[in-house]
Design an enzyme around this catalytic site. Structure first.
Site, PDB file in Angstrom:
ATOM      1  N   ASP A  42     -17.143 -48.754 -23.715  1.00 20.81           N
ATOM      2  CA  ASP A  42     -17.927 -49.317 -22.612  1.00 20.81           C
ATOM      3  C   ASP A  42     -17.009 -50.071 -21.644  1.00 20.81           C
ATOM      4  OD1 ASP A  42     -17.420 -51.493 -24.189  1.00 20.81           O
ATOM      5  OD2 ASP A  42     -19.518 -52.036 -24.527  1.00 20.81           O
ATOM      6  N   ASP A  63     -19.099 -45.695 -27.494  1.00 15.78           N
ATOM      7  CA  ASP A  63     -19.754 -47.004 -27.583  1.00 15.78           C
ATOM      8  C   ASP A  63     -21.234 -46.908 -27.275  1.00 15.78           C
ATOM      9  OD1 ASP A  63     -18.105 -49.098 -28.373  1.00 15.78           O
ATOM     10  OD2 ASP A  63     -17.160 -49.282 -26.401  1.00 15.78           O
ATOM     11  N   LYS A  65     -19.976 -46.251 -31.877  1.00 15.96           N
ATOM     12  CA  LYS A  65     -19.435 -47.580 -32.222  1.00 15.96           C
ATOM     13  C   LYS A  65     -20.414 -48.645 -31.741  1.00 15.96           C
ATOM     14  CE  LYS A  65     -15.643 -49.485 -30.059  1.00 15.96           C
ATOM     15  NZ  LYS A  65     -16.161 -50.720 -29.427  1.00 15.96           N
ATOM     16  N   GLU A 109     -21.027 -53.075 -31.698  1.00 17.33           N
ATOM     17  CA  GLU A 109     -20.406 -54.392 -31.879  1.00 17.33           C
ATOM     18  C   GLU A 109     -21.302 -55.262 -32.769  1.00 17.33           C
ATOM     19  OE1 GLU A 109     -19.447 -56.246 -28.150  1.00 17.33           O
ATOM     20  OE2 GLU A 109     -18.226 -54.549 -27.484  1.00 17.33           O
ATOM     21  N   GLU A 165     -10.759 -56.791 -32.803  1.00 20.62           N
ATOM     22  CA  GLU A 165     -10.221 -57.108 -31.480  1.00 20.62           C
ATOM     23  C   GLU A 165      -9.810 -58.580 -31.385  1.00 20.62           C
ATOM     24  OE1 GLU A 165     -12.501 -55.612 -28.175  1.00 20.62           O
ATOM     25  OE2 GLU A 165     -11.259 -56.647 -26.702  1.00 20.62           O
TER      26      GLU A 165
HETATM   27  O1  KIV Z   1     -14.686 -50.453 -24.792  1.00 20.91           O
HETATM   28  C1  KIV Z   1     -13.545 -50.404 -25.267  1.00 20.91           C
HETATM   29  O2  KIV Z   1     -12.589 -49.907 -24.658  1.00 20.91           O
HETATM   30  C2  KIV Z   1     -13.331 -50.995 -26.587  1.00 20.91           C
HETATM   31  C3  KIV Z   1     -11.922 -51.183 -27.042  1.00 20.91           C
HETATM   32  C4  KIV Z   1     -11.331 -52.341 -26.354  1.00 20.91           C
HETATM   33  C5  KIV Z   1     -11.814 -51.291 -28.505  1.00 20.91           C
HETATM   34  O3  KIV Z   1     -14.268 -51.334 -27.247  1.00 20.91           O
END
Ligand code: KIV
Length: 273
Positions: A53, A92, A122, A124, A191
């Site tokens: 994202d 994401d 993915k 969070e 992260e």
């Molecule tokens: O959105 C993204 O690029 C990420 C990375 C920083 C792991 O989540």
């Protein structure tokens, strides 16, 4: 370099990432948001591509990752998938498409998988999202976790500084990592946390950890492509290694082109019909 387990693999799967972790081969992951870049990264044999994202920042110019929508990430993800044969493509779930409840999370994950053809999603968070993780996994969709600095929560924390510097936060992240591991996530992004703490998390779980600003004692690394190539120029955190100054090269090439057009040097005789 040639004796790496992953070198001879035609398609990287979550099982291959687990084998790489078990056999101590580091996992190399980069972001991509479009077909042409993804194709180049895949040709270079990057293990995994994250349609992050962070597209909200580097592609759309937003200050945070919050505004990107499900339709927009699906557009980016399907473009990436068309350019990839080998890398594992992880996408994401955007802010607001999974936090409501697990049914909403499953619906978003299914849309991503069905409409983009990606390999995994993915999310969070830790304990807060575990019901969604269970539900998405029960539909056969591999899930990657993301702990430490979680940019979708920027308004709660108010800063992008290093996380887990106090013991309470570190304890929560460690516990969350164990929970995500126990519930079946195939990997976890860590992260911006101290290197020694990332080592501790990595040693506590049995799945791969992928670090960004988390030091060397993790199973692999991820960087934002535009940052490592020097296309984004203002962003320079300590963890970022710039492999190229593509921003300057692009500006130079464009100046050259403008000059050629202005002085009627382009197109020349060979460049016309
Ligand atoms: O959105 C993204 O690029 C990420 C990375 C920083 C792991 O989540």
């Amino acid at each position: 370099m040639n004796n790496y387990l992953s070198r001879n693999v035609n398609k990287i799967t979550t099982n291959i990432l687990q084998r790489m972790r078990n056999e101590s081969e580091k996992i190399a992951m980069l972001t991509a948001y479009d077909y042409s870049t993804a194709r180049l990264l895949d040709m270079a044999k990057v293990d995994s591509i994250l349609v992050g994202d962070s597209a909200a920042n580097v592609m759309a110019g937003y200050k945070t990752t919050l505004p990107i929508t499900l339709n927009e990430i699906i557009y980016h993800a399907s473009s990436v998938v068309r350019g990839v044969e080998r890398a594992l493509v992880v996408v994401d779930l955007p802010f607001g498409t999974y936090q409501g409840n697990s049914k909403e999370a499953l619906h978003s994950a299914i849309r991503i998988m069905k409409e983009s053809g990606a390999d995994a999603v993915k999310l969070e968070g830790g304990i807060e999202i575990v019901e969604s993780v269970d539900r998405i996994l029960s539909a056969g969709i591999p899930v990657m976790g993301h702990l430490g600095l979680t940019p979708q929560s920027i308004n709660k924390f108010g800063t992008y500084t290093v996380r887990a510097t106090d013991s309470k936060e570190a304890e929560k992240i460690l516990k969350d990592a164990q929970i995500l591991n126990a519930h079946g996530c195939f990997a976890i992004v860590l992260e911006k946390i101290p290197a020694n703490f990332a080592k501790q998390v990595t040693e506590t779980v049995t799945i791969p950890t992928i670090g960004i600003g988390a030091g060397p004692h993790v199973s692999g690394q991820v960087l934002v492509f535009h940052d490592m190539m020097g296309i984004t120029q203002q962003f320079s955190p300590r963890f970022l290694r710039r492999y190229h100054n593509l921003g300057e090269e692009i500006i130079g090439a464009v100046e050259h082109y403008i000059n050629d057009v202005k002085k009627c040097d382009f197109p020349n005789k060979k460049e016309q019909y």
